[in-house]
Design a protein around this motif. Structure first.
Motif, PDB file in Angstrom:
ATOM      1  N   GLN A   1      -2.947  21.646  48.369  1.00  0.00           N
ATOM      2  CA  GLN A   1      -1.505  21.432  48.437  1.00  0.00           C
ATOM      3  C   GLN A   1      -0.789  22.712  47.992  1.00  0.00           C
ATOM      4  O   GLN A   1       0.132  22.689  47.186  1.00  0.00           O
ATOM      5  CB  GLN A   1      -1.093  20.257  47.553  1.00  0.00           C
ATOM      6  CG  GLN A   1      -1.682  18.927  47.992  1.00  0.00           C
ATOM      7  CD  GLN A   1      -1.190  17.776  47.135  1.00  0.00           C
ATOM      8  OE1 GLN A   1       0.003  17.565  46.957  1.00  0.00           O
ATOM      9  NE2 GLN A   1      -2.135  17.027  46.571  1.00  0.00           N
TER      10      GLN A   1
ATOM     11  N   GLN B   1      11.021  17.458  47.606  1.00  0.00           N
ATOM     12  CA  GLN B   1      10.711  17.084  46.226  1.00  0.00           C
ATOM     13  C   GLN B   1      10.061  18.240  45.474  1.00  0.00           C
ATOM     14  O   GLN B   1      10.359  18.468  44.292  1.00  0.00           O
ATOM     15  CB  GLN B   1       9.806  15.855  46.215  1.00  0.00           C
ATOM     16  CG  GLN B   1      10.510  14.583  46.674  1.00  0.00           C
ATOM     17  CD  GLN B   1       9.554  13.470  47.016  1.00  0.00           C
ATOM     18  OE1 GLN B   1       8.334  13.667  47.109  1.00  0.00           O
ATOM     19  NE2 GLN B   1      10.081  12.268  47.244  1.00  0.00           N
ATOM     20  N   SER B   2       9.215  19.002  46.164  1.00  0.00           N
ATOM     21  CA  SER B   2       8.520  20.112  45.518  1.00  0.00           C
ATOM     22  C   SER B   2       9.484  21.228  45.134  1.00  0.00           C
ATOM     23  O   SER B   2       9.463  21.714  44.000  1.00  0.00           O
ATOM     24  CB  SER B   2       7.432  20.666  46.452  1.00  0.00           C
ATOM     25  OG  SER B   2       6.448  19.699  46.713  1.00  0.00           O
TER      26      SER B   2
ATOM     27  N   LEU C   1       8.092  15.443  50.893  1.00  0.00           N
ATOM     28  CA  LEU C   1       7.270  16.152  49.915  1.00  0.00           C
ATOM     29  C   LEU C   1       7.787  17.565  49.687  1.00  0.00           C
ATOM     30  O   LEU C   1       7.806  18.049  48.551  1.00  0.00           O
ATOM     31  CB  LEU C   1       5.817  16.194  50.393  1.00  0.00           C
ATOM     32  CG  LEU C   1       4.829  16.951  49.501  1.00  0.00           C
ATOM     33  CD1 LEU C   1       4.731  16.297  48.125  1.00  0.00           C
ATOM     34  CD2 LEU C   1       3.452  17.007  50.167  1.00  0.00           C
ATOM     35  N   THR C   2       8.228  18.232  50.758  1.00  0.00           N
ATOM     36  CA  THR C   2       8.715  19.606  50.618  1.00  0.00           C
ATOM     37  C   THR C   2       9.997  19.654  49.795  1.00  0.00           C
ATOM     38  O   THR C   2      10.148  20.505  48.918  1.00  0.00           O
ATOM     39  CB  THR C   2       8.956  20.240  52.001  1.00  0.00           C
ATOM     40  OG1 THR C   2       9.818  19.403  52.775  1.00  0.00           O
ATOM     41  CG2 THR C   2       7.649  20.440  52.732  1.00  0.00           C
TER      42      THR C   2
ATOM     43  N   SER D   1       3.061  22.994  48.244  1.00  0.00           N
ATOM     44  CA  SER D   1       3.851  22.403  47.158  1.00  0.00           C
ATOM     45  C   SER D   1       3.941  23.368  45.981  1.00  0.00           C
ATOM     46  O   SER D   1       5.003  23.522  45.368  1.00  0.00           O
ATOM     47  CB  SER D   1       3.233  21.080  46.700  1.00  0.00           C
ATOM     48  OG  SER D   1       3.417  20.076  47.673  1.00  0.00           O
TER      49      SER D   1
ATOM     50  N   ILE E   1       5.213  13.734  43.865  1.00  0.00           N
ATOM     51  CA  ILE E   1       4.398  14.783  44.487  1.00  0.00           C
ATOM     52  C   ILE E   1       2.912  14.508  44.282  1.00  0.00           C
ATOM     53  O   ILE E   1       2.065  14.963  45.054  1.00  0.00           O
ATOM     54  CB  ILE E   1       4.782  16.158  43.901  1.00  0.00           C
ATOM     55  CG1 ILE E   1       6.215  16.515  44.311  1.00  0.00           C
ATOM     56  CG2 ILE E   1       3.833  17.251  44.346  1.00  0.00           C
ATOM     57  CD1 ILE E   1       6.773  17.722  43.593  1.00  0.00           C
TER      58      ILE E   1
ATOM     59  N   LEU F   1      -2.686  21.227  42.452  1.00  0.00           N
ATOM     60  CA  LEU F   1      -2.157  21.408  43.803  1.00  0.00           C
ATOM     61  C   LEU F   1      -3.037  22.356  44.619  1.00  0.00           C
ATOM     62  O   LEU F   1      -3.340  22.100  45.788  1.00  0.00           O
ATOM     63  CB  LEU F   1      -0.725  21.933  43.739  1.00  0.00           C
ATOM     64  CG  LEU F   1       0.324  20.938  43.233  1.00  0.00           C
ATOM     65  CD1 LEU F   1       1.650  21.641  42.986  1.00  0.00           C
ATOM     66  CD2 LEU F   1       0.504  19.791  44.223  1.00  0.00           C
TER      67      LEU F   1
END
Length: 303
Positions: A179, A98-99, A95-96, A182, A135, A174
């Motif tokens: 989140q 991709q963000s 996730l990190t 992100s 995400i 987010l």
């Protein structure tokens, strides 16, 4: 289009995240009597910074869009080699990763669109959409968004409005769904890609004003690091912090001083604006080290 405006691409994503964060309801966009949305022209003020709030704390980050206004006299053609490889998007599974890469590809999307590279715009839009889906913010870039973007890609004002809408929705979602990391990483990716383009451009042009603007990012880098540290749950940002702290060591060598500037008063608004001029001193040796480090960090994160 005026080629001098090209660097707007490099900061468009990070700037839009900041825009959408600092004002509720997207007040940066004006709507005329016909219902058409227009971008607030003060966004292109070269001395303007944007404010973003995380957990009630205000962070001020100079918009990379400011850089665009400093190089309007330059005529540098489209350089496809500066773009991040489209295929690299598939290399990021966390996730990190991709963000932060959504931020990088968003900056690339702005570049190719403002350079009227229609086919490439659709390719980069596809990557942005895919990363957003992974995400969990697909709603910000739904079919309606894509259709609007495609049909207005030759109109800079309309494109800015559409992207602002999309990333405003993403940023709000987010933050509302806890989140925030992100959101901070998307901002970080946009800043990094902005700096990559800016430093590579300086490497070619040796433009002193552009070098000064790069030096002004010293404070922005500290803000980036603070955000990465604030939301570093379980050490997931450690690898980024290592890179950016190494970069910070170089930026700390930049010498800065401030010069008093006469305040401006608008009597009609009863508003006085306090100003100061920042003087930046960067040796050519230090500039080369920063250029190399930015390229290395970007290569590690984006490849």
């Amino acid at each position: 289009m005026n080629k001098g405006r090209f660097i707007i691409f490099s900061g468009i994503l990070s700037s839009l995240i900041l825009l959408s964060s600092c004002k509720e309801g997207n007040n940066e966009v004006e709507v005329n009597k016909e219902g058409e949305k227009k971008v607030d022209k003060t966004l292109l003020d070269p001395n303007r910074s944007f404010n973003t709030t995380f957990d009630g704390k205000l962070f001020s980050v100079p918009s990379p869009i400011q850089t665009a206004l400093l190089i309007q006299s330059l005529s540098i053609p489209f350089n496809e080699s500066l773009l991040n490889d489209l295929d690299s998007a598939q290399n990021h599974s966390s996730l990190t990763d991709q963000s932060i890469n959504l931020g990088i590809y968003g900056a690339d999307l702005g570049y190719v669109t403002l350079y009227d590279q229609s086919a490439k715009s659709l390719n980069y839009l596809s990557v942005v959409e895919d990363l957003a889906n992974k995400i969990g913010i697909a709603g910000a870039f739904d079919k309606s968004f894509i259709n609007r973007f495609e049909s207005n890609s030759n109109d800079e004002d309309s494109m800015l409005v559409i992207l602002t809408d999309g990333f405003r929705k993403a940023d709000n979602f987010l933050k509302e769904n806890n989140q925030k990391n992100s959101s901070a990483l998307i901002l970080t990716g946009g800043w990094l890609e902005s700096m990559y383009f800016a430093t590579q451009l300086y490497k070619e042009s040796k433009n002193d004003e552009l070098l000064s603007r790069i030096g002004e990012q010293k404070q922005s880098l500290e803000t980036i690091i603070e955000l990465l540290e604030k939301y570093n749950a379980n050490g997931e940002n450690d690898k980024y912090l290592t890179h950016f702290n190494d970069l910070k060591e170089l930026f700390m060598e930049i010498k800065t001083s401030y010069e008093y500037v006469e305040p401006e008063t608008d009597k009609s608004l009863k508003l006085t604006t306090i100003k100061s001029k920042m003087n930046i001193e960067i040796s050519e040796e230090l500039a080369n080290k920063i250029i190399e480090k930015i390229a290395a960090v970007r290569g590690e994160i984006a490849s």
